[in-house]
Design a protein around this motif. Sequence first.
Motif, PDB file in Angstrom:
ATOM      1  N   PHE A 208     -93.375  24.554  17.237  1.00  0.00           N
ATOM      2  CA  PHE A 208     -93.001  24.340  18.641  1.00  0.00           C
ATOM      3  C   PHE A 208     -92.630  25.661  19.296  1.00  0.00           C
ATOM      4  O   PHE A 208     -93.066  25.963  20.413  1.00  0.00           O
ATOM      5  CB  PHE A 208     -91.827  23.362  18.711  1.00  0.00           C
ATOM      6  CG  PHE A 208     -91.113  23.354  20.035  1.00  0.00           C
ATOM      7  CD1 PHE A 208     -91.605  22.629  21.106  1.00  0.00           C
ATOM      8  CD2 PHE A 208     -89.934  24.085  20.209  1.00  0.00           C
ATOM      9  CE1 PHE A 208     -90.954  22.633  22.329  1.00  0.00           C
ATOM     10  CE2 PHE A 208     -89.276  24.089  21.424  1.00  0.00           C
ATOM     11  CZ  PHE A 208     -89.789  23.360  22.493  1.00  0.00           C
ATOM     12  N   VAL A 209     -91.848  26.471  18.603  1.00  0.00           N
ATOM     13  CA  VAL A 209     -91.442  27.772  19.142  1.00  0.00           C
ATOM     14  C   VAL A 209     -92.658  28.674  19.328  1.00  0.00           C
ATOM     15  O   VAL A 209     -92.796  29.354  20.343  1.00  0.00           O
ATOM     16  CB  VAL A 209     -90.417  28.438  18.207  1.00  0.00           C
ATOM     17  CG1 VAL A 209     -90.123  29.851  18.673  1.00  0.00           C
ATOM     18  CG2 VAL A 209     -89.124  27.620  18.160  1.00  0.00           C
ATOM     19  N   ALA A 210     -93.561  28.653  18.349  1.00  0.00           N
ATOM     20  CA  ALA A 210     -94.733  29.532  18.398  1.00  0.00           C
ATOM     21  C   ALA A 210     -95.673  29.163  19.552  1.00  0.00           C
ATOM     22  O   ALA A 210     -96.402  30.020  20.059  1.00  0.00           O
ATOM     23  CB  ALA A 210     -95.490  29.454  17.077  1.00  0.00           C
ATOM     24  N   LYS A 211     -95.653  27.906  19.975  1.00  0.00           N
ATOM     25  CA  LYS A 211     -96.576  27.453  21.021  1.00  0.00           C
ATOM     26  C   LYS A 211     -95.963  27.530  22.420  1.00  0.00           C
ATOM     27  O   LYS A 211     -96.531  27.007  23.368  1.00  0.00           O
ATOM     28  CB  LYS A 211     -97.021  26.016  20.725  1.00  0.00           C
ATOM     29  CG  LYS A 211     -97.893  25.896  19.488  1.00  0.00           C
ATOM     30  CD  LYS A 211     -98.238  24.448  19.180  1.00  0.00           C
ATOM     31  CE  LYS A 211     -99.126  23.848  20.244  1.00  0.00           C
ATOM     32  NZ  LYS A 211     -99.542  22.479  19.899  1.00  0.00           N
ATOM     33  N   GLU A 212     -94.814  28.179  22.553  1.00  0.00           N
ATOM     34  CA  GLU A 212     -94.175  28.246  23.870  1.00  0.00           C
ATOM     35  C   GLU A 212     -95.056  28.976  24.883  1.00  0.00           C
ATOM     36  O   GLU A 212     -95.004  28.681  26.082  1.00  0.00           O
ATOM     37  CB  GLU A 212     -92.805  28.916  23.765  1.00  0.00           C
ATOM     38  CG  GLU A 212     -92.008  28.846  25.054  1.00  0.00           C
ATOM     39  CD  GLU A 212     -90.516  29.047  24.845  1.00  0.00           C
ATOM     40  OE1 GLU A 212     -89.910  29.756  25.657  1.00  0.00           O
ATOM     41  OE2 GLU A 212     -89.963  28.479  23.876  1.00  0.00           O
ATOM     42  N   ILE A 213     -95.886  29.910  24.410  1.00  0.00           N
ATOM     43  CA  ILE A 213     -96.798  30.599  25.328  1.00  0.00           C
ATOM     44  C   ILE A 213     -97.808  29.616  25.924  1.00  0.00           C
ATOM     45  O   ILE A 213     -98.237  29.750  27.076  1.00  0.00           O
ATOM     46  CB  ILE A 213     -97.524  31.761  24.612  1.00  0.00           C
ATOM     47  CG1 ILE A 213     -98.314  32.590  25.626  1.00  0.00           C
ATOM     48  CG2 ILE A 213     -98.445  31.238  23.510  1.00  0.00           C
ATOM     49  CD1 ILE A 213     -98.902  33.856  25.031  1.00  0.00           C
ATOM     50  N   ASP A 214     -98.187  28.599  25.133  1.00  0.00           N
ATOM     51  CA  ASP A 214     -99.099  27.568  25.649  1.00  0.00           C
ATOM     52  C   ASP A 214     -98.405  26.725  26.712  1.00  0.00           C
ATOM     53  O   ASP A 214     -99.017  26.353  27.731  1.00  0.00           O
ATOM     54  CB  ASP A 214     -99.567  26.654  24.518  1.00  0.00           C
ATOM     55  CG  ASP A 214    -100.403  27.395  23.489  1.00  0.00           C
ATOM     56  OD1 ASP A 214    -101.043  28.394  23.871  1.00  0.00           O
ATOM     57  OD2 ASP A 214    -100.409  26.985  22.316  1.00  0.00           O
ATOM     58  N   TYR A 215     -97.135  26.420  26.478  1.00  0.00           N
ATOM     59  CA  TYR A 215     -96.385  25.629  27.456  1.00  0.00           C
ATOM     60  C   TYR A 215     -96.219  26.410  28.757  1.00  0.00           C
ATOM     61  O   TYR A 215     -96.291  25.835  29.858  1.00  0.00           O
ATOM     62  CB  TYR A 215     -95.013  25.238  26.899  1.00  0.00           C
ATOM     63  CG  TYR A 215     -95.070  24.601  25.527  1.00  0.00           C
ATOM     64  CD1 TYR A 215     -96.152  23.805  25.154  1.00  0.00           C
ATOM     65  CD2 TYR A 215     -94.061  24.812  24.589  1.00  0.00           C
ATOM     66  CE1 TYR A 215     -96.215  23.227  23.898  1.00  0.00           C
ATOM     67  CE2 TYR A 215     -94.106  24.239  23.324  1.00  0.00           C
ATOM     68  CZ  TYR A 215     -95.188  23.458  22.986  1.00  0.00           C
ATOM     69  OH  TYR A 215     -95.257  22.892  21.748  1.00  0.00           O
ATOM     70  N   ALA A 216     -96.017  27.718  28.649  1.00  0.00           N
ATOM     71  CA  ALA A 216     -95.901  28.549  29.846  1.00  0.00           C
ATOM     72  C   ALA A 216     -97.210  28.547  30.635  1.00  0.00           C
ATOM     73  O   ALA A 216     -97.198  28.584  31.873  1.00  0.00           O
ATOM     74  CB  ALA A 216     -95.528  29.978  29.444  1.00  0.00           C
TER      75      ALA A 216
END
Length: 221
Positions: A208-216
């Motif tokens: 989840f932390v690693a995919k924060e760029i996707d959420y942004a």
Amino acid sequence: MKKQFNRMRQLANQTVGRAEKTEVLSEDLLQVEKRLDLVKQVTHSTHKKLTACLQGQQGTDTEKRSVKSPSKKLPLTILAQCMEEGAAVLGDDSLLGKMLNLCGETEEKLAQELLQFELQIERDVVEPLYVLAEVDIPNIQKQRKHLAKLVLDMDSARTRYQQASKSSSHPSTMQPGAKSESLREEMEETANRMEICRDQLSADMYNFVAKEIDYAYYFQT
């Protein structure tokens, strides 16, 4: 029922400091857990407000969401229909009638462009935000609660095993009983289940932390 009773008793003993307590998550994962709640709040709120901004019908098939469909009532569509009806009333042989007809066609094309834009926003932003806020994060939180129960099960089994071991080592006891051995096996089994669950939860939280760029990127889009 018995397992739930053991959990409650273990929790009560831990609360008053009479039993050993295993930490469910590391300090790093506790910080991730707090972030999960914050991201869910922001994502849920944004999804709700963004959906309200879209003028089209949500969740409808593209084929059914035609600008000319009677069920489709974009303001631009209504304006286009009004102009085209006015052109028919005035007649194509008049300058005003021709102008209304041309403007009506133009507004209809604009409505189609807006519709396609909203369909893209739904696919690339609204739906991913919904999955993040209502599916992905709740699944991690559900797994977190399950881990807490497994930790209680392990602590409870360990407490009961330790108590049984003390009774077995008493001078009046000739040899360890079958109950003590059974409790040891139960303790090891619950410990294994807990570790498997904790490993999976840790992987999901770090993912989840690693995919924060996707959420942004959703917000950027």
